[in-house]
Scaffold this active site. Structure first.
Site, short mmCIF file in Angstrom:
data_model
loop_
_atom_site.label_atom_id
_atom_site.label_comp_id
_atom_site.label_asym_id
_atom_site.label_seq_id
_atom_site.Cartn_x
_atom_site.Cartn_y
_atom_site.Cartn_z
N CYS A 263 46.81 17.46 8.69
CA CYS A 263 47.20 18.71 9.35
C CYS A 263 48.64 19.02 8.97
O CYS A 263 49.55 18.21 9.24
CB CYS A 263 47.08 18.59 10.87
SG CYS A 263 47.74 20.04 11.75
N CYS B 259 51.32 18.88 11.87
CA CYS B 259 51.66 17.62 12.55
C CYS B 259 52.90 17.00 11.91
O CYS B 259 53.07 17.06 10.69
CB CYS B 259 50.50 16.63 12.46
SG CYS B 259 49.14 16.98 13.59
N HIS C 62 48.53 17.30 18.18
CA HIS C 62 47.47 18.00 17.45
C HIS C 62 46.44 18.65 18.38
O HIS C 62 45.77 19.61 17.99
CB HIS C 62 46.77 17.03 16.51
CG HIS C 62 45.80 17.68 15.57
ND1 HIS C 62 46.20 18.50 14.54
CD2 HIS C 62 44.43 17.64 15.52
CE1 HIS C 62 45.12 18.94 13.89
NE2 HIS C 62 44.04 18.43 14.46
N HIS D 156 48.32 26.79 18.00
CA HIS D 156 49.42 27.65 17.55
C HIS D 156 49.08 29.11 17.88
O HIS D 156 47.93 29.46 18.13
CB HIS D 156 49.64 27.51 16.04
CG HIS D 156 48.50 28.00 15.21
ND1 HIS D 156 47.34 27.27 15.01
CD2 HIS D 156 48.32 29.16 14.52
CE1 HIS D 156 46.51 27.93 14.23
NE2 HIS D 156 47.07 29.11 13.92
#
Length: 323
Positions: free
Chosen positions: A31, A34, A89, A142
């Protein structure tokens, strides 16, 4: 290729960005949002990330030579930012501590304020897409902020309706909506000193809740510290309650409606800051898809009863708050 193309039938602009076809579906073992990915700081609480596949940019390319006559093109000037809520995450809005949520509110406000000052920006929209059901390709929680060189058509229509109402009645339409929702009562979800949340009488999404400022505020930059804390708390309660409905991460599209940028209008008389949710689930395993009538005619249709949904969500919010 990225450009704006004018739709003369709707007097609106279509954003064209062929590069967005290349947006990746992230592998489960990596990711970029992260810490440790090399794409973000190794330590952060909230973070502003510049979109890798923007539909609008501060240095847009020249439009393709395909227009002419009534078919106008424009440079796709603007900004597309990504707001990372947490290094965790799986940390969605309800998982954040009150202090962490306040930092997110501050980042949203600071980003709006900065983009709002650019004379080429006509509208700044803060929003979140949550869940694969609404096309999310990056699972790390997000939101996004778009600065447009035009006012999006839905917002423009809303502004015009509010202004016409004020001219006719000398009252703010949102004040009258709040008064009617409070009078009826059954659609109200939450209320605090500065904000009220309800599923409006006219919503076309089963759980299409609104959060509305009760005072004459039209943008996040007008909120004091207490108001930002209060709004953050209400957002957490709302989303946390939604997650209780089917005991799983509840997908939605969430959009903050604020006043336009770089305008001479005095919006506080007739407009109001508010947040709109568009959750696509109509049952645990069923999505509300738009029909031809809804897409082709904008003839909104809600397949459920608003008042029953409001009672379900109200009880789920209480369950979340009592956890």
């Amino acid at each position: 290729m990225a450009e704006l193309r004018y739709n003369p039938l709707l007097k609106d602009w279509t954003m064209v960005a062929a590069s967005r076809q290349n947006r990746p579906h992230m592998p489960k073992d990596f990711c970029p949002f992260c810490p440790g990915s090399g794409k973000v700081p190794d330590e952060y609480e909230v973070h502003l990330y510049h979109n890798d596949f923007p539909v609008l940019s501060s240095n847009p390319p020249k439009p393709d030579d395909v227009g002419g006559g009534l078919y106008q093109t424009r440079e796709a000037y603007g900004k597309c930012e990504v707001v990372l809520y947490s290094p965790g995450h799986y940390d969605t809005i309800p998982d954040l501590s009150p202090n962490h949520m306040k930092k997110l509110m501050d980042l949203w406000t600071e980003t709006f304020a900065k983009l709002d000052q650019d004379p080429n920006h006509e509208y700044v929209m803060i929003f979140e897409n949550r869940g694969e059901e609404v096309g999310v390709t990056m699972p790390h929680p997000h939101g996004q902020v778009y600065a447009y060189p035009f006012i999006p058509l839905k917002v423009k229509t809303e502004l015009e309706a509010c202004k016409e109402y004020f001219v006719e009645k000398q009252r703010n339409l949102f004040d009258d909506m709040i008064a009617e929702e409070k009078r009826f009562g059954e659609r109200v979800l939450l209320e605090s000193e500065h904000f009220i949340a309800f599923i409006p009488f006219f919503t076309d999404y089963p759980y299409g809740a609104y959060i509305v400022s009760k005072q004459g505020k039209t943008a996040m930059t007008e909120f004091g510290e207490e108001e930002k804390q209060e709004l953050g708390n209400m957002l957490q309660e709302m989303v946390g309650g939604m997650d209780q409905i089917y005991d799983k991460l509840f997908p939605y599209m969430m959009v903050m409606h604020q006043r336009p940028s770089n305008s001479d209008d005095s919006y506080e008389d007739f407009y109001r800051f508010h947040i709109e949710f568009y959750p696509p689930l109509r049952a645990h395993d069923k999505l509300k898809f738009n029909s031809s009538s809804e897409t082709g005619g904008w003839a909104a249709a809600n397949p459920t009863k608003v008042e029953e949904n409001a009672e379900i969500l109200r009880q789920c919010i209480k369950r979340y708050s009592n956890k």
